[in-house]
Design a protein around this motif. Structure first.
Motif, PDB file in Angstrom:
ATOM      1  N   PHE A 418       0.850  -1.186   0.000  1.00 14.62           N
ATOM      2  CA  PHE A 418       0.000   0.000   0.000  1.00 14.62           C
ATOM      3  C   PHE A 418       0.890   1.241   0.000  1.00 14.62           C
ATOM      4  CE2 PHE A 418      -2.515  -3.209   2.474  1.00 14.62           C
ATOM      5  CZ  PHE A 418      -3.384  -3.520   1.437  1.00 14.62           C
ATOM      6  N   THR A 430      -6.045   5.549   1.617  1.00  7.14           N
ATOM      7  CA  THR A 430      -5.882   4.144   1.961  1.00  7.14           C
ATOM      8  C   THR A 430      -5.388   4.073   3.394  1.00  7.14           C
ATOM      9  OG1 THR A 430      -5.284   3.573  -0.320  1.00  7.14           O
ATOM     10  CG2 THR A 430      -4.708   1.983   1.388  1.00  7.14           C
ATOM     11  N   GLN A 501     -10.018   1.489   1.577  1.00  7.09           N
ATOM     12  CA  GLN A 501     -10.019   2.834   1.008  1.00  7.09           C
ATOM     13  C   GLN A 501     -11.353   3.521   1.279  1.00  7.09           C
ATOM     14  OE1 GLN A 501      -8.899   2.103  -3.165  1.00  7.09           O
ATOM     15  NE2 GLN A 501      -6.853   2.870  -2.665  1.00  7.09           N
TER      16      GLN A 501
END
Length: 636
Positions: A418, A430, A501
């Motif tokens: 990520f 995120t 998200q």
């Protein structure tokens, strides 16, 4: 990493404490060097084994999911046996199909606990061969490392091999250290350790220790040493696994046992009949042997794969074309693969081994490639991300693998870390806290209201205002009376997890607000130590003219799509609402679909597919579905 590692040679000595009495950042590295010298084990072998077990973390003395302690994961599982199998916890119907009776698994008798296998009693053996008290092995990382070195030396001796300085001569001892009872798993485990040795590793542990294993790219272990271990050959003939893991076929039963019931999965023809869209991550909360006996019980429930904690061994139970009963939501079951990860917990603040994380990630990569499943958090779900099917089922849904599963590390192993995707003022974020440093208070691990052991977590807590003193946001599905969410370890009502998200609803100082369960939810997100990174994604909002739209726990077809002989399944909204002005990150666009498979005879099975289309959204901690006709989609 390897180049950096070469600049930092392994330490054979060094200061054990700083001026204020705290351990120096190099103390643990020195303890590894000292233990390796004391027991005649190459440092790289000792470090490689420890990395595969714990990534050198001590976890503050907390036990792993299989009762393993310290950097060497020495197991002492006698007090860690679960009293009930995972799928008997709570009120969740593992099938999640209203067209037939509940199958929660609690009508299956829990098998008697057999004597613990050797792999769950390695701390006992380490105490014998090292002379170190068991309590020291559990609580003192330096003693734990010495105990692990003593076990490796004992394994080398039992194989009749000398205490060589050459790491390549320790392949058999490493394979034995795994505790595996079959050739393929022992080999895979040893291969992983030597891959770590070849490539090198460097990281700062959960206790702030700077650890380095210098790369040794030329090490070439003698893999033939495994033959001397006398292990069994597992039956892998029908398994569907990548070649990089050790996999065994232990089938779940498919048999009729009267009164229209059968067990414990449904025959299907995926992906020809239905696409596979999700991979669901569970933990078992039962021993490995208990888990296998339960999944072979026709009156219990099922899942496709079980993964063993100590060595990453995989057992497959249900063919991928068929539908297992594991997620508590029939729509998700019909379109998913379920992975159960071994764990019997003294408390849910336990940890998972690196060996299991790595094997699981390889399996998920294989499944994602086979079924074209995107490697993101709207398709790789925790069981705790699966929505309830109706308002009545929300409170009974399971909460595993929980806030201590390291999603950031897992997705790094999946090859999809990520990372920031947009500018700092992005309209989407995120969630990505620093797992080791992020230690929110959880309660109820061992007793209601009591604080859990401080532990790294991949989740952030959500408040009604930008303040730690503000109440937590409400989840009216979990608490219809409107009470605030709690810090309970199994309370998912005010929790956002790594990789998920969300659309940004506001910013104030070090705080960020997201749209969550129909409300603004604030979390601490300072620029100097962010707990989320900027992202780009598609979002949806109610189309013009609609003040709010309903949210669903499954994407079922409209009534007119059902053929004669197939009962119409209700399209029941959840108690939440998606209101005008709010935005939620979009996942898949899916047709309404229902698998009718309520009989042992598969001739009557039908896939009902409608014209109504649905979007999957990240609505709260769990995903949800909205009708495409109710919303409009935007890029953010």
């Amino acid at each position: 990493m390897a180049a950096a590692a070469l600049l930092l040679p392994l330490l054979s000595s060094g200061p054990s404490a700083t001026a204020d009495g705290r351990p120096s950042p190099s103390a643990l590295q020195s303890e590894f060097a000292a233990a390796a010298e004391e027991f005649g084990v190459p440092q790289s072998v000792l470090l490689g084994v420890s990395y595969l077990q714990s990534r050198w973390d001590a976890h503050g003395g907390a036990a792993s999911v299989t009762g393993g302690y310290g950097p060497m994961h020495l197991t002492d599982a006698r007090t860690a046996l679960a009293e009930a199998p995972h799928h008997s916890h709570g009120a969740e119907d593992a099938r999640g199909d209203e067209a037939r009776p509940v199958r929660a698994g609690d009508d299956a008798a829990l098998p008697e606990t057999a004597s613990l296998p050797t792999r769950l009693r390695t701390l006992e053996r380490a105490a014998q061969v090292s002379g170190i008290d068991p309590s020291e092995l559990r609580d003192n990382p330096a003693a734990n490392v010495r105990g692990g070195a003593a076990l490796l030396a004992d394994a080398q001796k039992s194989l009749g091999r000398p205490a060589s300085d050459d790491p390549a001569q320790w392949y058999g001892a490493v394979a034995r250290f795994s505790g595996a009872d079959d050739v393929a798993t022992a080999t895979t485990y040893a291969d992983d350790v030597f891959d770590v040795i070849r490539t090198g590793q460097a990281r700062t542990t959960d206790s702030g220790q700077h650890m380095v294993l210098a790369a040794d790219p030329d090490v070439a272990p003698d893999r033939a040493q495994v033959a001397a271990l006398g292990l069994r050959t597992a039956d892998a003939a029908r398994t569907e696994c990548p070649p990089s893991v050790a996999c065994e076929w232990i089938p779940a039963p498919y048999e009729e046992f009267g009164q229209g019931d059968y067990g414990n999965h449904d025959k299907a023809d995926r992906p020809a009949s239905q696409s596979v869209e999700y991979i669901v991550i569970h933990d078992t909360e039962a021993t490995w042997d208990t888990t296998l006996r339960l999944v072979q019980n026709p009156q219990y429930v099922s899942w496709q794969y079980s993964l063993r904690s100590s060595d990453g061994h995989i057992a497959q139970h249900v063919p991928l074309k068929d539908v297992a009963w594991h997620a508590g939501n029939w729509f998700v079951n019909a379109k998913s693969v379920g992975l159960e990860h071994e764990g019997f917990l003294v408390s849910p603040d336990a940890w998972y081994t690196e060996a299991m994380y790595r094997t699981s990630a390889r399996l998920v990569r294989y499944l994602a490639h086979r079924f074209d499943v995107p490697l993101d958090r709207q398709h790789i779900l925790g069981h705790d991300n699966v929505p309830g099917t109706t308002a009545a089922t929300i409170r009974g849904m399971h909460t595993d693998p929980g806030p201590y599963w390291d999603w950031a590390h897992y997705f790094t192993l999946l090859g999809r870390p990520f990372t920031p995707e947009a500018a700092p003022d992005s309209r989407v974020v995120t969630i990505r806290p620093d797992y080791d440093a992020n230690r929110p208070l959880y309660t109820g691990c061992t007793k209601a209201g009591e604080a859990c052991t401080p532990h790294g977590s991949g989740a952030v807590r959500l408040h009604t205002a930008p303040s730690e003193s503000a109440p937590l946001v409400k989840d009216i599905g979990l608490r219809p009376g409107g009470q605030d969410s709690t810090t309970g370890v199994n309370d998912t009502g005010a929790r956002a997890s790594t990789g998920q998200q969300y659309a940004v609803a506001g910013r104030e100082g070090d705080w960020t607000a997201i749209w969550y369960l129909g409300q603004k939810a604030w979390f601490h997100n300072p620029r100097t130590e962010p707990t989320a990174v900027p992202a780009r994604a598609r979002v949806l909002t109610p189309r013009d003219g609609l003040a709010e739209v309903p949210v669903y726990g499954r994407a079922y077809p409209e009534a007119s799509a059902y053929p004669a002989g197939v009962p119409v399944q209700s399209v029941s909204p959840l108690p939440y609402r998606l209101r005008a002005g709010q935005e939620y990150v979009v996942g898949d666009l899916l047709p309404g679909e229902y698998l009718y498979a309520t009989t042992f005879d598969t001739a009557g099975h039908r896939v009902v597919r409608g014209q109504e289309m649905y979007y999957e959204v990240q609505f709260g901690h769990r995903v949800a579905f909205v009708k495409a006709s109710d919303v409009e989609v935007r890029d953010r």
